[in-house]
Design an enzyme around this catalytic site. Structure first.
Site, short mmCIF file in Angstrom:
data_model
loop_
_atom_site.label_atom_id
_atom_site.label_comp_id
_atom_site.label_asym_id
_atom_site.label_seq_id
_atom_site.Cartn_x
_atom_site.Cartn_y
_atom_site.Cartn_z
N ASP A 18 40.62 37.61 30.89
CA ASP A 18 41.27 37.72 32.18
C ASP A 18 40.26 38.26 33.19
O ASP A 18 39.78 39.38 33.04
CB ASP A 18 42.44 38.70 32.02
CG ASP A 18 43.40 38.64 33.17
OD1 ASP A 18 44.54 39.08 33.01
OD2 ASP A 18 42.99 38.18 34.25
N TYR A 23 39.88 36.96 42.79
CA TYR A 23 39.52 36.49 44.14
C TYR A 23 38.60 37.51 44.83
O TYR A 23 37.70 37.14 45.57
CB TYR A 23 40.77 36.27 44.99
CG TYR A 23 41.65 35.10 44.57
CD1 TYR A 23 41.46 34.46 43.36
CD2 TYR A 23 42.67 34.65 45.41
CE1 TYR A 23 42.27 33.40 42.98
CE2 TYR A 23 43.47 33.57 45.04
CZ TYR A 23 43.27 32.95 43.82
OH TYR A 23 44.06 31.90 43.46
N ARG A 60 42.84 49.90 44.82
CA ARG A 60 44.06 50.28 44.09
C ARG A 60 44.19 51.78 43.99
O ARG A 60 45.31 52.32 43.93
CB ARG A 60 44.04 49.67 42.68
CG ARG A 60 44.18 48.15 42.71
CD ARG A 60 44.26 47.54 41.32
NE ARG A 60 43.92 46.12 41.39
CZ ARG A 60 44.12 45.24 40.42
NH1 ARG A 60 44.66 45.64 39.26
NH2 ARG A 60 43.78 43.98 40.57
N ASP A 121 42.30 32.06 36.52
CA ASP A 121 41.43 33.17 36.11
C ASP A 121 41.70 33.68 34.68
O ASP A 121 41.40 34.83 34.37
CB ASP A 121 41.56 34.33 37.10
CG ASP A 121 42.94 34.94 37.07
OD1 ASP A 121 43.85 34.34 36.48
OD2 ASP A 121 43.11 36.04 37.63
N GLU A 122 42.29 32.84 33.85
CA GLU A 122 42.61 33.28 32.49
C GLU A 122 42.26 32.21 31.47
O GLU A 122 42.47 31.03 31.72
CB GLU A 122 44.11 33.54 32.34
CG GLU A 122 44.63 34.76 32.98
CD GLU A 122 46.14 34.76 32.86
OE1 GLU A 122 46.66 35.35 31.91
OE2 GLU A 122 46.78 34.10 33.70
#
Length: 628
Positions: A18, A23, A60, A121-122
């Site tokens: 992952d 992005y 975050r 994206d995985e």
DNA sequence: ACGGGTACCACG
DNA sequence: TCGTGGTAC
């Protein structure tokens, strides 16, 4: 609803990779000044700063979350860098991210074992064979040194904050007394660590990973330690791990099904599920989902890693929230045109790069009715055979829209509003790559190609592959005011534009063709334009050509030379079809003048899937724009 | 005025 | 088969 798959008896080694806030990483690579900075990617910043679709880990920390608007992000994190998604044709264009995702797949491809592109994206990997090989040839327990990144793994069994973590991990990876399954997982962990380093070296992207005995568990833990870390799930830890895990965390249980477990069964954790028998769960949720839940609670999942590097469909869509809603045909048309333009580009690219064709065009829309009421009625999705060529896709999409609008709104022509539109290209097939090409015959370049076809088609029953090489496209009914049509437009309005809303103007489903090999033979032998006719299993076939005077108008109407086009009339249904018989040899097609290539691409369409073939798709160039 | 834009899957 | 609904990132 989820369904359980029969699980392989042999233990597997499955990894889920992952990309971390993908992005953002793409933008950071493009602009290295953003590295280490609180950063987010937004699209459409005109309303409240745009919507966040990816947030860096630095951001975050400030509490910035996806689902915030740009303005909110600025509030909680004033120093945040907001990067905009590229826009083309007035809509978000995700191509740079798709391309970057392909880079990662390419970096991984050298892996021995199956690789499944699960999303942009995985990726899932089945490393069973590679792990077994390592176990045989260079097992960690007898190695002097362990690949360093692997020693940074998180092992679910191990307390993560005790003593020298890396030493503990190393010891676990090298345990001589471990069971076979755990030894394979240890090998898997080393392989994945190597792979992640390789991905970083080749793409500059970091990723996290989960390593377990099945997809479900691998996926479950790949995001557990982020960013740039990996987590291993030994089988011995599954029970305890799941016991306290909130059901909602499980893939597939994040939505209504998970809520139902909570609200209706009082199940809060996966462990709580163990209190229900399989039969009980089936009573509530049906056989399939019941069994799936029962197995899921025990960490059992038989889902296989698919060998697939490319997406199964392409979608281009846009929403038109609130005041932006579309309220008339012309605004719908102009947006639909843009969406179709992009879609057309993407399928052309898929065709030229990967030799794949899409068969179905689908239109989705969301609509609301003007005067409140917010009636629950949904705008129906509609689909039809996909014809290549931007203009054709645009035409068909608009017809699909009108057809859907008719179902949704009857024959009224105002009072609706559209809040989202999307067009999908799906049912994508590899074009069988053959060495025989009727194209060569048509071009008069090589006669062995056509004779090879004739040879095989002369014994159709022994060469079913001939059928796989028939490509066809239906004649498109341009005019909807065909005399045979009933005047059923209840609208007093004299504009007949609406008479196509029944879907009559749409490309139709193809009739089943028997004896396709014979048609092929007929086409090869007959002279174009000679009006000779043959009946093939109820299909009347004639060979049209540019010399044909009667065919000229139709040929012109469809904007192509019908040199290798058969006009086939079905006596059963009364339908007329134009068949284009091509054995597409990409190398040959590639040599043709571009306009011809384009036309050919517009014709081809697989009649049915060829024998399961594994042709190397060139994913590296998948998203690069089609050659002009 | 909705997290947007995609993607995939199961079911009827 | 097609169309719908659910889920995830």
């Amino acid at each position: 609803m989820p369904v359980a798959r029969p699980e392989p008896q042999e233990p597997r080694v499955i990894a889920h990779l992952d990309l971390d806030c993908f992005y953002v990483q793409v933008e950071q690579r493009r602009n290295p000044a953003l590295r280490g900075q609180p950063t987010a990617v937004v699209q459409y910043n005109d309303w409240k700063g745009g919507g966040l679709i990816a947030v860096s880990y630095e951001a975050r920390k400030f509490g910035v979350k996806r689902s915030m608007r740009g303005d909110e992000a600025k509030n909680v994190c004033p120093g945040i860098n907001l990067v905009q998604v590229p826009v083309s044709r007035d809509k978000a264009d995700l191509n740079v991210y798709r391309n970057a995702g392909s880079e990662v797949v390419v970096a991984i491809l050298s892996t021995k074992g199956k690789c499944e592109r699960a999303s942009i994206d995985e990726v899932y990997l089945d490393l069973t064979d590679a792990a077994k090989e390592m176990h045989l040839e260079s097992p960690p327990e007898s190695s002097e040194s362990i690949f360093e990144e692997a020693t940074k793994s998180n092992i679910l069994d191990l307390p993560s904050d005790v003593g020298d973590r890396e030493e503990n991990v190393k010891a676990w990876l090298c345990r001589a007394d471990a069971n076979y399954q755990d030894k394979l997982l240890a090998c898997g962990a080393i392989l994945v660590a190597q792979l992640r380093v390789k991905v970083l070296e080749e793409t500059q992207f970091t990723c996290s990973a989960g390593i377990a005995h099945n997809k479900m568990l691998a996926k479950l833990v790949s995001g557990m330690h982020k960013p740039a870390q990996q987590t291993v799930v030994p089988s011995s830890s599954v029970q305890d791990f799941l016991a306290s895990l909130p059901v909602k965390k499980m893939k597939q249980l994040g939505g209504k099904l998970g809520s139902s477990l909570q609200d209706d069964l009082g199940v809060e954790t996966v462990g709580d599920l163990l209190g229900f028998t399989e039969e009980k769960l089936q009573e509530y949720y049906g056989v399939n989902t019941g069994t799936w839940l029962w197995k899921t609670a025990r960490g059992i999942s038989g889902e296989e890693v698919e060998d697939r590097l490319l997406p199964k469909s392409h979608v281009c869509g846009k929403t038109f929230p609130g005041p932006k809603a579309l309220k008339n045909n012309s605004s719908v048309k102009s947006w639909l045109d843009k969406l179709c333009e992009e879609l057309s580009e993407r399928i052309q690219s898929d065709l030229s790069c990967n030799k794949r064709v899409a068969q179905t065009l689908t239109l989705h829309a969301r609509a609301s009715k003007e005067n409140e009421g917010n009636s629950m009625k949904k705008f129906p999705s509609k689909s039809c055979p996909l014809r290549y060529g931007t203009g054709k896709i645009q035409e068909d999409a608009m017809k699909l829209f009108e057809s859907g609008l008719h179902d949704f709104w009857g024959s009224r022509n105002a009072g609706w509003s559209i809040t989202s539109l999307s067009v999908t290209a799906s049912k994508i097939f590899d074009i069988p790559s053959g060495t025989n090409s009727i194209l060569k015959y048509i071009k008069g370049r090589s006669s062995d190609a056509s004779s090879a076809i004739l040879d095989s088609s002369s014994t159709p029953e022994s060469t079913p592959s001939v059928d796989n090489k028939l490509y066809m496209t239906p004649v498109h009914e341009e005019r909807c005011e065909s005399s045979s049509m009933k005047e059923d437009c209840d609208n007093s309005n004299s504009a007949k534009q609406c008479s196509s809303i029944e879907g009559k103007g749409l490309p139709k489903k193809l009739p089943k063709v028997q004896g396709a090999g014979s048609i092929l033979k007929f086409l090869s032998q007959s002279q174009p334009g000679q009006h000779e006719k043959r009946n093939f299993d109820g299909l009347i076939c004639s060979h049209q050509g540019p010399e044909s005077s009667s065919g000229a108008s139709e040929a012109e109407q469809h904007g192509r030379d019908n040199i290798n086009t058969a006009v086939v009339h079905s006596s059963g249904s009364g339908d007329t079809w134009m068949l284009n018989v091509e054995d597409i040899d990409p190398a040959v097609v590639g040599e043709l003048p571009l306009e011809i290539q384009r036309e050919i691409q517009g014709w081809i369409r697989p009649l049915k899937q060829a024998t399961p073939k594994k042709r190397g798709s060139t994913i590296s160039s998948y998203f690069s724009p089609a050659r002009r």
